[in-house]
Design a protein around this motif. Structure first.
Motif, PDB file in Angstrom:
ATOM      1  N   GLU A  14       0.843  -1.204   0.000  1.00  0.00           N
ATOM      2  CA  GLU A  14       0.000   0.000   0.000  1.00  0.00           C
ATOM      3  C   GLU A  14       0.879   1.255   0.000  1.00  0.00           C
ATOM      4  N   LEU A  15       0.445   2.258  -0.754  1.00  0.00           N
ATOM      5  CA  LEU A  15       1.236   3.499  -0.829  1.00  0.00           C
ATOM      6  C   LEU A  15       0.626   4.562   0.077  1.00  0.00           C
ATOM      7  N   TYR A  16       1.484   5.355   0.690  1.00  0.00           N
ATOM      8  CA  TYR A  16       1.026   6.395   1.620  1.00  0.00           C
ATOM      9  C   TYR A  16       1.579   7.748   1.210  1.00  0.00           C
ATOM     10  N   ASN A  17       0.945   8.783   1.711  1.00  0.00           N
ATOM     11  CA  ASN A  17       1.413  10.136   1.403  1.00  0.00           C
ATOM     12  C   ASN A  17       2.508  10.527   2.388  1.00  0.00           C
ATOM     13  N   PRO A  18       3.607  11.083   1.887  1.00  0.00           N
ATOM     14  CA  PRO A  18       4.690  11.435   2.801  1.00  0.00           C
ATOM     15  C   PRO A  18       4.350  12.618   3.714  1.00  0.00           C
ATOM     16  N   LEU A  19       4.526  12.397   4.989  1.00  0.00           N
ATOM     17  CA  LEU A  19       4.285  13.447   5.985  1.00  0.00           C
ATOM     18  C   LEU A  19       5.494  13.499   6.924  1.00  0.00           C
ATOM     19  N   ALA A  20       6.056  14.666   7.069  1.00  0.00           N
ATOM     20  CA  ALA A  20       7.214  14.808   7.955  1.00  0.00           C
ATOM     21  C   ALA A  20       6.978  15.955   8.931  1.00  0.00           C
ATOM     22  N   VAL A  21       7.447  15.747  10.154  1.00  0.00           N
ATOM     23  CA  VAL A  21       7.321  16.754  11.212  1.00  0.00           C
ATOM     24  C   VAL A  21       8.712  17.015  11.772  1.00  0.00           C
ATOM     25  N   GLY A  22       9.021  18.244  12.015  1.00  0.00           N
ATOM     26  CA  GLY A  22      10.349  18.554  12.544  1.00  0.00           C
ATOM     27  C   GLY A  22      10.296  19.612  13.626  1.00  0.00           C
ATOM     28  N   VAL A  23      11.249  19.530  14.517  1.00  0.00           N
ATOM     29  CA  VAL A  23      11.396  20.567  15.544  1.00  0.00           C
ATOM     30  C   VAL A  23      12.706  21.299  15.267  1.00  0.00           C
ATOM     31  N   GLU A  24      12.632  22.612  15.232  1.00  0.00           N
ATOM     32  CA  GLU A  24      13.820  23.425  14.937  1.00  0.00           C
ATOM     33  C   GLU A  24      14.229  24.162  16.208  1.00  0.00           C
ATOM     34  N   TRP A  25      15.481  24.002  16.558  1.00  0.00           N
ATOM     35  CA  TRP A  25      15.957  24.602  17.797  1.00  0.00           C
ATOM     36  C   TRP A  25      17.203  25.418  17.489  1.00  0.00           C
TER      37      TRP A  25
END
Lengths: 307, 125
Positions: free
Chosen positions: A249-260
């Protein structure tokens, strides 16, 4: 003599007044003509894994290393792989260079995570429009394009995407328009219409995949911010169904990041479900899901040199 | 970059892209074994070791030397020792959809299915 002094004084005053007038006119002219560009919509040339509207400065060389680890959770994650750190899903090493303040080019080598591996990439990025502080230009528009060639040994099975009948079968491309706006010191948003073209794909896959990406940064404090990046690939239902029937199954790419931001350095702590680093792969081929624990830690190291 | 150089380079790059841009879709794969076939399939260690020896230990890799002291696949016993401790990692890197081993191209779908099936059965001889 008195008359001469008066005459000289009068001339001087006149000149003074003229000078002041011309300076005012000049200042007025300058402010009308110069629309100051908005700076630091983002801190880097990357949002999280995809591109941001930023380009390198002229004669600036950026040495970049990007890394995606294995699944944090799910079947392949957990303590037995130390939450994915035992496995490197994808690695990229690249040199990028600012030709002008608005044009940058780059070359890179990526391990690859998808149907093709051993990827050599050439990229170019051009900042066409820059947002101005007076909203004369409300957005920054940057064009990004890359061409990628795989150096892997061809598969012997014709039905594999990695079977290369001719050299061009190894190639894929990404074209992207990056539209961004810095709304305030704390909020920047970006829209990323993207086209990925792969010269040869597997059965029921699509050569051209259009995707609409979106992302942004919200800063909570002066030093701490949250980054988000998401792509929605417009893949045909027939293609999706086929891959699902094959257990992929294919999924949509989702990325979360914290910038410090620490003053000298900016640290990014990124998590995303896609294993691949390049747009050519993570947009059409992400087959891991956040909901099944298949997300991973990723990082970018960037060292800039002024030449 | 000087303007004349840019003017020459850009059309050249565009032409190169247009020339190298093709569109081809691979033919349908031959029907593989249905997932339930693993229940009755007999996959032997000898069969698995044939692939391991041609794809994993034929070069300098996985012979138990240098960087491959832990991932030593030179004998069936050593392969099993490794798999008992690192089965999830092995599955992800060799038999999953995102496999990156062997580095010169992952194993065929049929072979990956067979290895999974052999692992599911508890690595029978």
């Amino acid at each position: 003599m008195k008359h001469i002094y008066l005459l000289l004084l009068g001339c001087g005053l006149g000149l003074n007044a003229f000078a002041q007038e011309s300076l005012e006119a000049l200042v007025e002219k300058e402010t009308v003509k110069t629309h100051e560009p908005v700076i630091a919509t983002y801190k880097s040339t990357r949002l999280i894994q995809g591109h941001s509207p930023e380009t390198l400065k002229k004669r600036e060389l950026d040495f970049r290393v990007a890394h995606h680890f294995g699944d944090l959770g799910g079947e392949f994650g957990g303590p037995k792989t130390f939450f994915g750190l035992d496995n490197s899903a994808d690695v990229r090493i690249a040199f990028e260079y600012g030709v002008t303040d608005r044009i940058m080019v780059g070359i890179g080598r990526t391990k690859g995570s998808g149907s093709l591996t051993q990827l050599y990439e050439g990229l170019a990025k051009y900042k066409v429009l820059a947002q101005t502080t007076d909203d004369h230009m409300p957005v920054t528009v940057t064009l990004f394009g890359n061409a990628v060639v795989s150096g892997m040994t061809s598969s012997t099975t014709v039905s594999d995407a990695s079977y290369f009948g001719k050299f061009s079968d190894r190639m894929s491309y990404t074209g992207q328009v990056i539209i961004a706006r810095k709304f305030s010191r704390n909020v920047s948003l970006t829209l990323l219409p993207t086209l990925v073209h792969r010269n040869r794909v597997g059965y029921k896959d699509q050569n051209d995949i259009f995707a609409l990406g979106g992302g942004g940064r919200v800063k909570f404090t002066k030093r701490l911010g949250l980054l988000l990046e998401y792509y929605y690939p417009f893949r045909s239902q027939e293609s999706k169904d086929y891959f699902k029937s094959q257990g992929r199954e294919l999924y949509n790419p989702l990325a979360v990041g914290v910038e410090w931001e620490t003053g000298g350095h900016v640290f990014h702590l990124n998590f995303g479900n896609s294993t691949a680093i390049l747009e050519n792969q993570f947009i059409p081929e992400t087959s891991s899901s956040w909901l099944q624990g298949q997300f991973r830690w990723g990082f970018n190291i960037s060292r800039r040199f002024s030449l | 970059m000087k303007k004349p150089m840019r003017a020459t380079l850009l059309p050249f790059v565009l032409l190169l892209f247009m020339y190298s841009c093709t569109a081809e879709q691979a033919p349908a794969p031959e029907p593989g074994i249905p997932p339930t076939a693993c229940d009755t399939a007999v996959i032997t260690s000898t069969y698995i070791m044939t692939t391991i020896s041609t794809r994993c230990t034929n070069g300098a890799c996985h012979k138990g030397t240098g960087n491959f002291v832990v991932s030593d696949f030179s004998t069936l016993e050593k392969l099993k020792t490794y798999l008992n401790a690192n089965e999830a990692l092995f599955r992800e890197r060799v038999t999953s959809a995102n496999a990156d081993m062997p580095p010169r191209g992952k194993l065929s779908e049929g072979m990956r299915d067979s290895i999974n099936c052999w692992l599911n059965h508890g690595m029978p001889d």
